[in-house]
Design a protein around this motif. Sequence first.
Motif, short mmCIF file in Angstrom:
data_model
loop_
_atom_site.label_atom_id
_atom_site.label_comp_id
_atom_site.label_asym_id
_atom_site.label_seq_id
_atom_site.Cartn_x
_atom_site.Cartn_y
_atom_site.Cartn_z
N LEU A 482 48.03 36.55 40.02
CA LEU A 482 47.43 35.24 40.20
C LEU A 482 46.07 35.31 39.53
O LEU A 482 45.17 36.05 39.97
N VAL A 483 45.92 34.54 38.45
CA VAL A 483 44.75 34.66 37.59
C VAL A 483 43.96 33.36 37.61
O VAL A 483 44.50 32.30 37.27
N PRO A 484 42.69 33.39 38.00
CA PRO A 484 41.89 32.17 38.04
C PRO A 484 41.53 31.70 36.63
O PRO A 484 41.47 32.49 35.69
N GLN A 485 41.30 30.42 36.53
CA GLN A 485 40.93 29.82 35.26
C GLN A 485 39.66 30.47 34.72
O GLN A 485 38.69 30.69 35.44
N GLY A 486 39.64 30.80 33.45
CA GLY A 486 38.47 31.39 32.81
C GLY A 486 38.46 32.90 32.82
O GLY A 486 37.61 33.52 32.15
N ALA A 487 39.37 33.54 33.56
CA ALA A 487 39.41 35.01 33.57
C ALA A 487 39.86 35.52 32.21
O ALA A 487 40.86 35.06 31.66
N ALA A 488 39.11 36.45 31.67
CA ALA A 488 39.42 37.02 30.35
C ALA A 488 39.83 38.48 30.51
O ALA A 488 39.48 39.14 31.49
N ARG A 489 40.57 38.98 29.52
CA ARG A 489 40.97 40.39 29.55
C ARG A 489 39.86 41.24 28.92
O ARG A 489 40.02 41.85 27.87
N ASP A 490 38.75 41.26 29.63
CA ASP A 490 37.60 42.01 29.13
C ASP A 490 37.24 43.17 30.06
O ASP A 490 36.16 43.76 29.95
N GLY A 491 38.16 43.49 30.97
CA GLY A 491 37.92 44.59 31.88
C GLY A 491 36.96 44.29 33.00
O GLY A 491 36.58 45.20 33.74
N LYS A 492 36.56 43.02 33.16
CA LYS A 492 35.54 42.69 34.14
C LYS A 492 36.05 42.00 35.40
O LYS A 492 35.27 41.66 36.28
N SER A 493 37.37 41.75 35.48
CA SER A 493 37.91 41.07 36.66
C SER A 493 37.96 42.01 37.85
O SER A 493 38.22 43.20 37.71
N TYR A 494 37.71 41.44 39.02
CA TYR A 494 37.85 42.20 40.26
C TYR A 494 39.30 42.04 40.70
O TYR A 494 39.77 40.92 40.94
N VAL A 495 40.03 43.14 40.82
CA VAL A 495 41.47 43.08 41.06
C VAL A 495 41.81 43.62 42.44
O VAL A 495 41.39 44.72 42.82
N TRP A 496 42.56 42.82 43.19
CA TRP A 496 43.12 43.22 44.48
C TRP A 496 44.60 43.52 44.24
O TRP A 496 45.38 42.62 43.93
N LEU A 497 45.00 44.79 44.36
CA LEU A 497 46.38 45.19 44.09
C LEU A 497 47.10 45.44 45.41
O LEU A 497 46.74 46.35 46.17
N LEU A 498 48.13 44.63 45.67
CA LEU A 498 48.89 44.67 46.92
C LEU A 498 50.24 45.31 46.68
O LEU A 498 50.93 45.01 45.70
#
Length: 729
Positions: A482-498
């Motif tokens: 589930l990816v919010p609008q504006g998220a880029a693949r720049d390694g900076k997203s905070y990821v919750w892995l379930l």
Amino acid sequence: MTFRVLFLIVVLVPVWACRSKSAPIMSSASSSHKPPAHEPSPPVAPVRPVLDTYFGVGVTDRYRWMENDPSPEYGTWLAEQNQHARRALDRIVGRSKVAGDIRAITRDVDTIVDIQDTETSTVLSRKPAGAISAKLYVRDAHERDGRGREAGERLVFDPPGGATLDGFTASPDGRFVIVLTSSRGTEERTAHVLRTEGAQPLPDRVERLRDPSIAWLPGARSFVYTRYPEAGKPDRLARYKNAEVCVHAIGTDAAADKVVFGGVALGGAPDDYPVVALTEGSPTALGIVYHGVLREISLYVKPLSELESPSKWQKLAGPADAITEVAARENELYLLSFHGADRGRVLRLREGAVSLASATTLVPEGEDVLEQIRPARDGIFTLALRRGVHRLAHVSATGERHEAPLPAEASVESFRSRGAETTAVLRTESYVTSPVWMRWEGRDSAPVPVSFNPRPMAFAGVRVERTVATSSDGTAIPLTLLVPQGAARDGKSYVWLLGYGAGGYSLSPKFYPYRDAWLKRGGVWAIAHIRGGGELGAAWHRAGMKGNKERSIDDFLACAEKLVKDGYTTPQRMVANGRSAGAIVAGGAMTRRPDLFRAVVLTAAGANMLRLDTSPVGAENAREFGSTSTQEGFEALLKMDTVQRVRDGQPYPALLLQTGANDPKLPSWHSGKLAARVQAASTSGRPVLLSVAANQGHHDDTAEQVAQSYADAFSFAFSQLGHPDFPSR
């Protein structure tokens, strides 16, 4: 049958460790990394080693004393751990804002928990916004055509203070309804009977219930249900044994109810759970035996007219026949079979058949993984998974199939039908849209939303992405983002892995409002569909059972590595999460690859699996995880045991454990032992917090409890991942 699965999801939050070549830790010595001087230290747990020997292998349990519950020493230590966690969590800036956001998205929104149609009415349980329990309502049948919500709905049951409405079963004619209640947070239930006209309570009261699988007999003057034969046993290991099916006649004393199926007389294991299923219009009573968490059932049949007679039940199938569900219709039985069909097929058996050998195939095995079947007047309904997304179909008695046009990326989390009708009532939802209740007439029609659905909710600007990770043995593992609008693949997203991966349970699309608080802060929510779950069929489930559980951990780690490789995040911005059996996987990932995650959040964790046999549900879960009574089971459980896999001197991620003080399935000492062990062993200096809910089993009953629990989890994770809005004071 939710109680049969030790760790079901059920679940608001919905991972094992590879056994190292070295033997389990035998020494009682431990090295402790002290936190910075400005941070108070958590209370230290005394180390009192107990050596157990399993098949010639010695295993030391440093904290066995915690199992002496309740004990003043453990209770004091647990309370001090909770106080330490509370101070640390309350210091995080931004925590209260998260709680407020979670409250906001659920404010003024009610929830329809369940719907059941009768001949004269629709009975529904509705949980008003912010309420602790659902309430029961009745609507006139003529309103099914959508003539408006304002007329006809009346309240028939509002649980008294301290009680919750846990379920209901209306009689087919709509005159009566049986309600199940429990004291808040417990699993022991009581059945009460109401007359729907005038909301009149009757004196009938049936106790010693958990999931009683109630079914009305013809005429609606009596019903069958499942109960436990002895009450008041202080030993929880012995309390839930030898369940039996009884018949209760309205207006009589439940103490005199007659046993008609199951119990000691059936000759099965004490942990088996029998039920009797009845279908309108069918002359056959179905005796079904659930064997713990095993999906495969034993099936017995008997003429309904002989239900209360001493005549014997005829056995049609046992676990080896791989039957998981059965539906009766007129003079036929429909069986969901996985025998030689990992994705399932539907068999048809004529009344009077004495074995499965005479069964014919109505629905052959196909691309979809069949999950459920339900009867209809003109055939059956089938529910199946296709790459993790549900497909609902109607199949006529001649095999003609019609699929319901459901919303894309939707799941069907609940559906009912009546053997005397052609309609199915279903609840659909997705990862990003809230549940909608619908009716479907089958055939070529489209499902129609009911007129009284709650106000819909959705995550604005969030897209669903599906990708695949490659596990260590080359297996492709589905991964949903589930990816919010504006998220880029720049390694900076905070990821919750379930992750979960147990019991054949599928992490299908479901809407959890609290996730919005993570997504709106630039977080990506990732769901690993690992082996042990049911997304890809019975073989997928078997591949993560018992000694195969390490594959589940391999899969989870592969998903984490995929997220890093594809540029979504880095290990410094990723949190691993698991609840109950999911904590086996997330905890195993933490001990095997502490460098891959900055934080780990485990809720109601199965952390000390080597001691599973001592829990109230140990025997019924041995089929999924193993038992120390066998060498194979011991070796499997040792590999799953996070507490035993912790090693001194390792830089473990920050760890938040959330547990219930009186959890009847997973006692708090699972989390207590893990907290004490990591606090003593880790050299990273990152916090290890043990948060203890005072309620029974860490069940989040109210909107406020949900907000507080996830405010803790999200703010803890964000603070450890370096989110600028969550510094610690």
